[in-house]
Design a protein around this motif. Structure first.
Motif, mmCIF file in Angstrom:
data_model
loop_
_atom_site.group_PDB
_atom_site.id
_atom_site.type_symbol
_atom_site.label_atom_id
_atom_site.label_comp_id
_atom_site.label_asym_id
_atom_site.label_seq_id
_atom_site.Cartn_x
_atom_site.Cartn_y
_atom_site.Cartn_z
ATOM 1 N N LEU A 116 -4.780 -7.142 5.554
ATOM 2 C CA LEU A 116 -4.279 -5.783 5.325
ATOM 3 C C LEU A 116 -3.941 -5.093 6.637
ATOM 4 C CD1 LEU A 116 -3.689 -3.323 3.548
ATOM 5 C CD2 LEU A 116 -6.143 -2.785 3.637
ATOM 6 N N LEU A 119 -0.670 -6.585 7.934
ATOM 7 C CA LEU A 119 0.479 -6.161 7.126
ATOM 8 C C LEU A 119 0.867 -4.718 7.432
ATOM 9 C CD1 LEU A 119 -0.500 -7.737 3.699
ATOM 10 C CD2 LEU A 119 1.653 -8.182 4.897
ATOM 11 N N GLU A 120 -0.130 -3.847 7.498
ATOM 12 C CA GLU A 120 0.182 -2.440 7.727
ATOM 13 C C GLU A 120 0.711 -2.206 9.135
ATOM 14 O OE1 GLU A 120 0.668 1.614 6.866
ATOM 15 O OE2 GLU A 120 0.580 -0.215 5.630
ATOM 16 N N ARG A 123 4.251 -3.237 9.028
ATOM 17 C CA ARG A 123 5.067 -2.216 8.346
ATOM 18 C C ARG A 123 5.318 -1.003 9.246
ATOM 19 N NH1 ARG A 123 4.829 2.320 4.623
ATOM 20 N NH2 ARG A 123 2.588 2.603 4.935
ATOM 21 N N LEU A 192 -1.923 -9.061 -1.519
ATOM 22 C CA LEU A 192 -1.472 -8.032 -0.581
ATOM 23 C C LEU A 192 -0.148 -8.414 0.072
ATOM 24 C CD1 LEU A 192 -4.810 -7.047 1.205
ATOM 25 C CD2 LEU A 192 -3.280 -5.455 0.000
ATOM 26 N N GLU A 195 2.512 -7.928 -2.393
ATOM 27 C CA GLU A 195 2.743 -6.520 -2.704
ATOM 28 C C GLU A 195 3.481 -5.804 -1.585
ATOM 29 O OE1 GLU A 195 2.823 -3.528 -5.423
ATOM 30 O OE2 GLU A 195 2.156 -5.602 -5.674
ATOM 31 N N TYR A 196 3.159 -6.116 -0.339
ATOM 32 C CA TYR A 196 3.893 -5.498 0.770
ATOM 33 C C TYR A 196 5.360 -5.923 0.734
ATOM 34 C CZ TYR A 196 0.465 -2.807 3.379
ATOM 35 O OH TYR A 196 -0.415 -1.827 3.774
ATOM 36 N N TYR A 199 6.621 -4.039 -2.833
ATOM 37 C CA TYR A 199 6.520 -2.578 -2.828
ATOM 38 C C TYR A 199 7.310 -1.958 -1.679
ATOM 39 C CZ TYR A 199 4.319 1.952 -3.770
ATOM 40 O OH TYR A 199 4.088 3.272 -4.092
ATOM 41 N N PHE A 200 7.234 -2.586 -0.507
ATOM 42 C CA PHE A 200 7.894 -2.022 0.676
ATOM 43 C C PHE A 200 9.154 -2.793 1.076
ATOM 44 C CE2 PHE A 200 3.316 -0.888 1.405
ATOM 45 C CZ PHE A 200 3.459 0.488 1.266
ATOM 46 N N MET A 202 9.491 -5.723 2.227
ATOM 47 C CA MET A 202 9.329 -6.491 3.463
ATOM 48 C C MET A 202 9.564 -7.967 3.191
ATOM 49 S SD MET A 202 5.977 -4.530 5.045
ATOM 50 C CE MET A 202 5.672 -5.812 6.271
ATOM 51 N N THR A 204 8.215 -11.070 3.184
ATOM 52 C CA THR A 204 6.912 -11.720 3.235
ATOM 53 C C THR A 204 6.892 -12.969 2.360
ATOM 54 O OG1 THR A 204 5.937 -10.560 1.333
ATOM 55 C CG2 THR A 204 5.848 -9.430 3.468
#
Length: 353
Positions: A116, A119-120, A123, A192, A195-196, A199-200, A202, A204
């Protein structure tokens, strides 16, 4: 110059990725604090590999002795380089389902929270970068054990007419099964990463690996099947087979072939993808089949004992169906088969003794 940030950079897949991408002209930022020596003891330390990378690539390889759970330190690295980072290859992990049961908090924070944090940070500071995660076949828990397996002379096998004969694909459920605590923490990380991506938006991908192996593996009893087996064969160290009559089957993929798959994904990335990746029908074996080849190559008999008690949630038979990845990236091909892998492992191990 393109920049790749690689976690677990002194480990098996991480160091292969460093060599691969640095060899292509990338500048590589490595993150590795040798937590493997904490997990499995000093003989599993990756410090030797870290030193080799620094010697081989000089200024093209910048090492950071940082724990991926240290949010501030990770964010500082991304803040300093984020605009230049084109690729993140996340291989750092606690990789053993046996070890995870001893220290669940450490296992989960490394595998889930660490993912996490990465990933953040990606982002926030490098949102256009491609993010590749080394997941695991343990996200499927013990569901593969309920396939209609047949006991043969040297292995468990599945009928050639069964839909999963060519291997297990990404449609297998990850729900309602025993994963081990390691498997559960990797499920969290895997979801995760998806989802990144979704959702965003990206770029991945989670690569759900079979047995990952190669000469840079610091094999230990709790992790690193083929590398540890060859180490025991060459050095005369006693080996233990846990359950299933030693006929449990694994597919094995060389670290080069896996990182080459990463390269193909990087060149043409997708969003929130999942791929099963392993040796497939091309490269697989049971434990007793691997022992036979290791003894042949080394000219030594392996001293081993058999334990009736299998590891909880361990797979009896697992072969990856890599058709989805090959369909998306048809130019990707294997370089190594099982014997080629074991020959390299023998050469590397013999040079160390």
């Amino acid at each position: 110059m393109q920049t790749a940030l690689i976690t677990g950079s002194a480990g098996l897949i991480g160091s292969e990725a460093v060599r691969f991408f640095a060899g292509l002209g990338f500048r590589v930022l490595g993150i590795d604090n040798d937590l493997r020596s904490y997990f499995f003891g000093p003989t599993a330390s990756t410090a030797w590999n870290r030193d080799l990378l620094a010697e081989q690539f000089g200024e093209r390889y910048v090492h950071h002795h940082v724990d991926i759970r240290d949010q501030r330190a990770i964010e500082n690295i991304f803040r300093d380089h984020g605009g230049d980072i084109h690729l993140v290859v996340h291989t750092a992990a606690q990789p053993s389902h046996d070890w995870a049961a001893k220290e669940p908090h450490v296992d989960f924070t490394v595998n889930a929270n660490g993912t996490l944090i990465l990933l953040e940070a990606t982002r926030q500071f490098a949102p256009e970068a491609v993010f590749i995660f080394t997941s695991t076949n343990k996200v499927y828990g013990d569901t593969p054990n309920f396939l209609p397996l047949v006991e043969e002379q040297t292995r468990w096998e599945i009928d050639a007419e069964h839909p999963y004969y060519r291997g297990i694909d990404e449609a297998m459920s990850i729900d309602q099964s025993k994963h081990s605590l390691f498997g559960a923490s990797k499920v969290a990380a895997d979801i995760l990463v998806q989802e990144y991506g979704r959702y965003f938006a990206m770029k991945t991908a989670s690569f759900r690996g079979g047995c990952l192996t190669g000469p840079s593996h610091s094999g230990a009893q709790l992790h690193g099947f083929l590398a540890y087996l060859m180490k025991c064969t060459v050095t005369g160290t006693p080996y233990t087979i846990f359950g299933y009559k030693g006929k449990q089957v694994r597919d094995n993929i060389h670290s080069h072939d896996l990182v080459n798959a990463f390269w193909h994904f990087y060149r043409s990335p997708r969003v929130g993808e999942v791929y099963n990746i392993g040796g497939s029908r091309h490269s697989n074996c049971s434990m007793i089949e691997a022992i036979a080849v290791s003894e042949e190559l080394s000219g030594r008999k392996l001293e081993y004992r058999y334990s009736e008690e299998n590891r909880s949630g361990d797979h009896i038979w697992y072969i990856s169906d890599v058709a989805k990845f090959q369909g998306h990236y048809p130019e990707w091909h294997y370089k190594y088969d099982l014997r080629g892998i074991l020959e390299e492992l023998y050469t590397a191990q013999a040079a160390r003794v």
